[in-house]
Design a protein around this motif. Structure first.
Motif, short mmCIF file in Angstrom:
data_model
loop_
_atom_site.label_atom_id
_atom_site.label_comp_id
_atom_site.label_asym_id
_atom_site.label_seq_id
_atom_site.Cartn_x
_atom_site.Cartn_y
_atom_site.Cartn_z
N LEU A 7 -1.17 6.29 -29.10
CA LEU A 7 -1.84 7.41 -28.44
C LEU A 7 -3.31 7.41 -28.85
O LEU A 7 -3.63 7.21 -30.03
N CYS A 8 -4.18 7.67 -27.90
CA CYS A 8 -5.61 7.70 -28.19
C CYS A 8 -5.99 9.14 -28.57
O CYS A 8 -6.25 9.97 -27.70
N LEU A 9 -5.98 9.41 -29.86
CA LEU A 9 -6.22 10.78 -30.33
C LEU A 9 -7.52 10.88 -31.11
O LEU A 9 -7.61 11.50 -32.17
N ILE A 10 -8.53 10.20 -30.56
CA ILE A 10 -9.89 10.29 -31.09
C ILE A 10 -10.59 11.46 -30.37
O ILE A 10 -10.07 11.96 -29.37
N PRO A 11 -11.78 11.85 -30.83
CA PRO A 11 -12.48 12.93 -30.10
C PRO A 11 -13.13 12.40 -28.82
O PRO A 11 -14.33 12.53 -28.62
N GLY A 12 -12.36 11.77 -27.99
CA GLY A 12 -12.76 11.25 -26.71
C GLY A 12 -13.18 9.80 -26.76
O GLY A 12 -13.86 9.41 -27.71
N PRO A 13 -12.71 9.00 -25.76
CA PRO A 13 -11.86 9.37 -24.64
C PRO A 13 -10.49 9.91 -25.07
O PRO A 13 -10.01 9.53 -26.14
N VAL A 14 -9.92 10.73 -24.19
CA VAL A 14 -8.68 11.41 -24.54
C VAL A 14 -7.52 10.89 -23.68
O VAL A 14 -7.73 10.17 -22.71
N GLU A 15 -6.32 11.28 -24.07
CA GLU A 15 -5.14 10.97 -23.26
C GLU A 15 -5.24 11.65 -21.89
O GLU A 15 -5.81 12.74 -21.79
N MET A 16 -4.67 10.99 -20.88
CA MET A 16 -4.76 11.53 -19.51
C MET A 16 -3.38 11.71 -18.91
O MET A 16 -2.45 10.97 -19.28
N SER A 17 -3.25 12.63 -17.98
CA SER A 17 -1.95 12.87 -17.35
C SER A 17 -1.64 11.73 -16.38
O SER A 17 -2.53 11.01 -15.92
N ALA A 18 -0.35 11.60 -16.07
CA ALA A 18 0.08 10.52 -15.15
C ALA A 18 -0.59 10.68 -13.78
O ALA A 18 -0.97 9.68 -13.14
N THR A 19 -0.78 11.92 -13.35
CA THR A 19 -1.38 12.12 -12.02
C THR A 19 -2.87 11.74 -12.02
O THR A 19 -3.39 11.22 -11.04
N VAL A 20 -3.54 11.99 -13.16
CA VAL A 20 -4.94 11.58 -13.26
C VAL A 20 -5.03 10.06 -13.22
O VAL A 20 -5.88 9.48 -12.52
N LEU A 21 -4.13 9.40 -13.94
CA LEU A 21 -4.14 7.93 -13.94
C LEU A 21 -3.88 7.38 -12.54
O LEU A 21 -4.51 6.42 -12.12
N GLN A 22 -2.96 8.02 -11.83
CA GLN A 22 -2.67 7.60 -10.45
C GLN A 22 -3.90 7.74 -9.57
O GLN A 22 -4.25 6.85 -8.81
N ALA A 23 -4.55 8.91 -9.70
CA ALA A 23 -5.75 9.16 -8.87
C ALA A 23 -6.83 8.14 -9.16
O ALA A 23 -7.63 7.79 -8.29
N HIS A 24 -6.84 7.64 -10.39
CA HIS A 24 -7.88 6.68 -10.78
C HIS A 24 -7.57 5.27 -10.29
O HIS A 24 -8.43 4.39 -10.34
N SER A 25 -6.35 5.05 -9.83
CA SER A 25 -6.01 3.68 -9.40
C SER A 25 -5.66 3.65 -7.91
O SER A 25 -4.76 2.95 -7.50
N THR A 26 -6.38 4.44 -7.14
CA THR A 26 -6.16 4.46 -5.69
C THR A 26 -6.95 3.31 -5.04
O THR A 26 -7.92 2.83 -5.63
N PRO A 27 -6.54 2.89 -3.85
CA PRO A 27 -7.23 1.76 -3.19
C PRO A 27 -8.69 2.08 -2.85
O PRO A 27 -9.08 3.25 -2.85
N ALA A 28 -9.41 1.04 -2.56
CA ALA A 28 -10.83 1.18 -2.20
C ALA A 28 -10.99 2.25 -1.12
O ALA A 28 -10.26 2.27 -0.13
N THR A 29 -11.91 3.14 -1.37
CA THR A 29 -12.15 4.24 -0.43
C THR A 29 -13.65 4.39 -0.25
O THR A 29 -14.39 4.41 -1.25
#
Ligand SMILES: Cc1ncc(COP(=O)(O)O)c(C=O)c1O
Length: 390
Positions: A7-29
């Motif tokens: 787990l990345c528990l440094i003072p940032g970058p931080v852990e992200m929710s599954a939905t945020v990760l999904q949104a970040h890996s969407t196709p070229a738009t």
């Protein structure tokens, strides 16, 4: 709880929710795509709610938190302008250097020692003694975990020097520490996507008050920047907010989708529960530090809720502890204060680590307790801890 990766528990970058990760890996738009235009527009609107402003102008620009420093300095400083920087560590010093780069005459008001903040009386004395164009305060200095009193500083500035702009570095604070932009009279809030906003690194977020934009309009010399020029970005932000496309430089489409997702989740019940969750989590971490027989770098009356920096016993260095934490599934950070970096370590507990019931804090606290023990530290409960040198 164990996870297949640390787990990345440094003072940032931080852990992200599954939905945020999904949104970040969407196709070229395309940045002109109606779906993106709507997401960008909503993101700008939601940022106002996160920081508590009706009329503040968000700038959402590809870049890291440091770009917010450059934006502030480039747009608001003219050569020879005076700036007062309240510095509680590494990041306060960096912001001062950035302002000086753009020609500011910088006065640094430093905390008496690491872990403390300047008393408000000293801030009042400084703003009464000299007229500053702006005063900067790092809400949390990530190097020490010191929380500054933004409300108190803003009150003093408004009382003694109403034209002076209040600039807040909220990179390690926004959406974790309470801040009410309009109510407290903040003029510029600088933050970034990768901390309590719960996203990957890549977006510089700045919110500027109408007073700050007025100062920009009134400047006599041209803004000495191209990409960081608010005059170039203002039409873009306004246009996307009106759900219309306008181009200056390509936005980081996927990171904006991720930010949009994170803010939508965060604002489900408004900001108050988010702040309260960070406060509860921080109290747990601070109690654990006491149970380990250790002390936080920040004195209790100036302690952040977003993160915790912990002095190590004299017999242990950060470089001894961190690999043992990683072996237990937790990535923590060492110190970064010059000459003291090896003497302490830092834990981040922002975003979903603080707000969701995912067991990350349990994992973190268990790992630290075990790693300290493996390093030979005996907790205070047995009365044999080594107090840190302060
Ligand atoms: C308080 C503070 N200000 C500014 C920065 C710089 O942000 P970035 O590393 O995203 O450029 C950081 C980074 O950690 C920070 O913690």
């Amino acid at each position: 709880m164990t996870t297949p990766r640390p787990l990345c528990l440094i003072p940032g970058p931080v852990e992200m929710s599954a939905t945020v990760l999904q949104a970040h890996s969407t196709p070229a738009t395309a940045h002109t795509d109606p779906k993106f235009v709507e997401a960008f527009g909503q993101t700008i609107e939601m940022l106002r709610e996160v920081v508590g402003t009706a009329s503040g102008q968000p700038f959402v620009i590809a870049g890291s938190g440091t770009l917010g420093w450059d934006q502030t300095a480039a747009n608001l400083i003219e050569a020879g302008d005076s700036a007062l920087v309240l510095s509680n560590g590494y990041f306060g010093e960096g912001l001062a250097d950035c302002l000086a780069t753009y020609g500011a005459e910088v006065t640094r008001l430093r905390a008496a020692e690491p872990g403390r903040r300047q008393p408000l009386a000293a801030v009042a004395q400084a703003v009464r003694a000299k007229k500053y164009k702006l005063v900067t305060v790092s809400q949390v200095d990530t190097s020490t975990g010191v929380l500054d009193d933004v409300r108190g500083v803003a009150e003093i500035v408004r009382e003694h020097s109403p034209d002076t702009l209040v600039v807040v570095d909220g990179v390690c604070a926004t959406a974790a520490e309470r801040l009410y932009f309009d109510q407290w009279g903040v003029d510029v809030l600088i933050t970034a996507s990768q901390k309590a906003l719960g996203c990957p690194p890549g977006i510089s977020v700045v919110v500027a008050s109408q007073r700050a934009l007025g100062v920009l309009e009134a400047r006599k010399s041209p803004v000495p920047a191209y990409y960081a020029s608010w005059a170039r970005w203002l039409p873009i932000m306004r246009s996307y907010e009106d759900r219309a496309v306008k181009y200056f430089a390509t936005p980081c489409v996927q990171t904006v989708f991720a930010l949009h997702t994170s803010l939508t989740e965060m604002l489900k019940d408004g900001m108050e529960p988010v702040f309260a969750a960070h406060e509860r989590t921080s109290a747990r971490v601070k109690a654990a530090v006491a149970a380990w027989g250790l002390k936080t770098v920040a004195v209790p009356e100036a302690s952040a809720t977003a993160m915790t920096a912990v002095w190590l016993p004299e017999s242990i260095q950060a470089a001894d502890l961190l690999p043992k934490l990683k072996a237990r599934g937790v990535v923590a950070a060492g110190g970064i204060l010059a000459g003291q970096a090896h003497r302490y370590f830092r834990l981040g507990h922002m975003g979903i680590t603080a707000t969701q019931d995912n067991g990350y804090v349990d994992t973190m606290l268990k790992a630290v307790a075990e790693a300290l023990e493996e390093c030979g530290h005996v907790a205070a409960v047995s009365g044999r801890s080594t107090p840190p040198r302060l």
